[in-house]
Design a protein around this motif. Structure first.
Motif, mmCIF file in Angstrom:
data_model
loop_
_atom_site.group_PDB
_atom_site.id
_atom_site.type_symbol
_atom_site.label_atom_id
_atom_site.label_comp_id
_atom_site.label_asym_id
_atom_site.label_seq_id
_atom_site.Cartn_x
_atom_site.Cartn_y
_atom_site.Cartn_z
ATOM 1 N N ASP A 1 -42.927 48.764 74.970
ATOM 2 C CA ASP A 1 -42.815 49.967 75.797
ATOM 3 C C ASP A 1 -43.530 51.170 75.208
ATOM 4 O O ASP A 1 -43.701 52.181 75.906
ATOM 5 C CB ASP A 1 -41.338 50.302 76.009
ATOM 6 C CG ASP A 1 -40.601 49.169 76.708
ATOM 7 O OD1 ASP A 1 -40.906 48.918 77.885
ATOM 8 O OD2 ASP A 1 -39.735 48.531 76.074
ATOM 9 N N THR B 1 -34.403 50.290 80.538
ATOM 10 C CA THR B 1 -35.570 50.534 79.701
ATOM 11 C C THR B 1 -36.316 51.800 80.113
ATOM 12 O O THR B 1 -37.322 52.138 79.524
ATOM 13 C CB THR B 1 -36.544 49.347 79.763
ATOM 14 O OG1 THR B 1 -36.900 49.119 81.117
ATOM 15 C CG2 THR B 1 -35.913 48.106 79.179
ATOM 16 N N ARG C 1 -49.495 48.339 82.823
ATOM 17 C CA ARG C 1 -49.033 49.547 82.149
ATOM 18 C C ARG C 1 -50.202 50.521 81.966
ATOM 19 O O ARG C 1 -51.328 50.103 81.679
ATOM 20 C CB ARG C 1 -48.426 49.225 80.777
ATOM 21 C CG ARG C 1 -47.096 48.501 80.806
ATOM 22 C CD ARG C 1 -46.555 48.335 79.403
ATOM 23 N NE ARG C 1 -45.320 47.589 79.332
ATOM 24 C CZ ARG C 1 -44.101 48.140 79.333
ATOM 25 N NH1 ARG C 1 -43.986 49.457 79.398
ATOM 26 N NH2 ARG C 1 -43.021 47.390 79.258
ATOM 27 N N ILE D 1 -39.700 56.989 77.827
ATOM 28 C CA ILE D 1 -40.216 55.717 78.313
ATOM 29 C C ILE D 1 -40.107 55.710 79.832
ATOM 30 O O ILE D 1 -39.031 55.931 80.383
ATOM 31 C CB ILE D 1 -39.427 54.527 77.732
ATOM 32 C CG1 ILE D 1 -39.404 54.584 76.202
ATOM 33 C CG2 ILE D 1 -40.013 53.207 78.221
ATOM 34 C CD1 ILE D 1 -40.769 54.494 75.536
ATOM 35 N N ALA E 1 -35.362 49.767 75.640
ATOM 36 C CA ALA E 1 -36.802 49.883 75.441
ATOM 37 C C ALA E 1 -37.114 49.623 73.969
ATOM 38 O O ALA E 1 -36.317 49.955 73.085
ATOM 39 C CB ALA E 1 -37.285 51.271 75.845
ATOM 40 N N LEU F 1 -47.177 52.829 78.894
ATOM 41 C CA LEU F 1 -47.094 52.571 77.461
ATOM 42 C C LEU F 1 -47.133 53.935 76.773
ATOM 43 O O LEU F 1 -48.173 54.607 76.773
ATOM 44 C CB LEU F 1 -48.260 51.701 76.984
ATOM 45 C CG LEU F 1 -48.268 51.436 75.479
ATOM 46 C CD1 LEU F 1 -47.333 50.275 75.147
ATOM 47 C CD2 LEU F 1 -49.673 51.135 74.972
ATOM 48 N N LYS G 1 -35.808 42.879 73.186
ATOM 49 C CA LYS G 1 -35.972 43.270 74.585
ATOM 50 C C LYS G 1 -35.183 42.347 75.504
ATOM 51 O O LYS G 1 -34.534 42.788 76.453
ATOM 52 C CB LYS G 1 -37.464 43.249 74.971
ATOM 53 C CG LYS G 1 -38.258 44.434 74.467
ATOM 54 C CD LYS G 1 -39.721 44.327 74.854
ATOM 55 C CE LYS G 1 -39.949 44.417 76.352
ATOM 56 N NZ LYS G 1 -39.732 45.790 76.866
ATOM 57 N N ASN H 1 -46.107 43.166 75.290
ATOM 58 C CA ASN H 1 -45.492 43.917 76.393
ATOM 59 C C ASN H 1 -44.413 44.880 75.898
ATOM 60 O O ASN H 1 -43.321 44.961 76.471
ATOM 61 C CB ASN H 1 -44.925 42.984 77.464
ATOM 62 C CG ASN H 1 -44.650 43.705 78.781
ATOM 63 O OD1 ASN H 1 -45.194 44.784 79.035
ATOM 64 N ND2 ASN H 1 -43.804 43.124 79.609
ATOM 65 N N PRO I 1 -41.228 53.596 83.540
ATOM 66 C CA PRO I 1 -41.689 52.303 84.064
ATOM 67 C C PRO I 1 -43.202 52.302 84.294
ATOM 68 O O PRO I 1 -43.773 53.288 84.752
ATOM 69 C CB PRO I 1 -40.930 52.182 85.387
ATOM 70 C CG PRO I 1 -39.726 53.050 85.232
ATOM 71 C CD PRO I 1 -40.167 54.194 84.379
#
Length: 269
Positions: free
Chosen positions: A224, A10, A266, A17, A196, A22, A190, A222, A19
């Motif tokens: 991405d 992801t 995030r 994207i 992602a 957002l 997901k 949740n 980790p």
């Protein structure tokens, strides 16, 4: 019976994207001209976002609707993005335009109408082989999750490109919104794919007043990232002005999203 799908990370290689973040992608539905795009790009930059969306080639239901500026639109996108140090997300419609679009943008988008254009999917996958760049694949508005994930597999198998799935609403019997945002399918996608997943609340709502509430609901699932439409003068937009956020709302978007994103550790970028 669940259909087996490929699994990917992801975190995308080109930074789309990351980790713990957002990602917010924002901009007008279509590139209408230099000054128009520059005005919204400045708002995107001021809002603290690094990715500018804008359509140079527009698939429209009616052939009489504005179809975009084509390669002139790509020129404008690149000029504005360079001036403001933004990265470009734009849609590709034709396999023969892939090389041109890649030259002008960092992230390609495949729209809902082309989700099962398998020739296009395979050509994009091959073109992105080894580049580390991402492609956003929008879910068709009548597609099942299995069909959506299989479409992603066409891209991955053709070259291993990083695929970011985008839920933009599906067509149901409901008419109070343009489409019905299917957040349950976001969770399933997901869980089953590892791709992602981002959400387009603008196309789901079709109404600017619902875009931010739907965005906040999506963040609570949740996701991405988000891809959203904004315009300096929505009433005068040549494409989808009714669902475009005015700039004053775009400028406050981060503070509206941040508390929800923080619940999942995030940071809004």
């Amino acid at each position: 019976m669940a259909v087996e799908t490929l699994t990917t990370t992801t975190a995308t290689a080109d930074g789309l994207i990351q980790p713990g973040t957002l990602r917010v992608i924002a901009g007008p539905c279509a590139v209408e001209g230099y000054e128009q795009l520059l005005a919204t790009a400045r708002a995107v930059k001021q809002a603290g976002f690094g990715y500018l969306r804008g359509g140079a080639f527009k698939p429209r239901t009616s052939p009489r609707s504005f179809q975009g500026l084509g390669r002139q639109g790509l020129d404008i996108l690149r000029a504005v993005a360079h001036e403001l140090d933004l990265r470009v997300v734009t849609e590709v419609l034709d396999p023969y335009d892939i090389d041109d679009v890649l030259e002008y943008s960092q992230v390609l988008q495949i729209g809902a109408r082309n989700m099962q254009n398998f020739a296009l999917l395979k050509r994009i996958g091959a073109a992105l082989r080894g580049t580390g760049r991402s492609v956003i694949l929008k879910r068709g508005f009548a597609a099942t999750v299995d069909e959506w994930l299989h479409a992603a597999d066409y891209i991955v198998l053709a070259g291993g490109a990083d695929v970011v799935l985008c839920e933009r609403g599906i067509r149901t019997f409901e008419t109070s919104t343009r489409f019905t945002l299917d957040l349950s399918s976001v969770l399933v996608a997901k869980q089953r794919s590892g791709h992602a997943v981002i959400v387009d609340p603008s196309h789901a709502a079709g109404r600017a007043d619902l875009v931010v509430p739907l965005a906040r609901l999506s963040v609570a699932a949740n996701i991405d990232g988000l891809i959203m439409e904004s315009h300096h003068a929505p009433a005068d937009a040549l494409c989808d002005g009714s669902q475009a956020l005015p700039h004053d709302e775009l400028l406050h978007l981060r503070e509206r999203l941040a508390p929800v994103a923080a619940a999942f550790d995030r940071t809004v970028i």
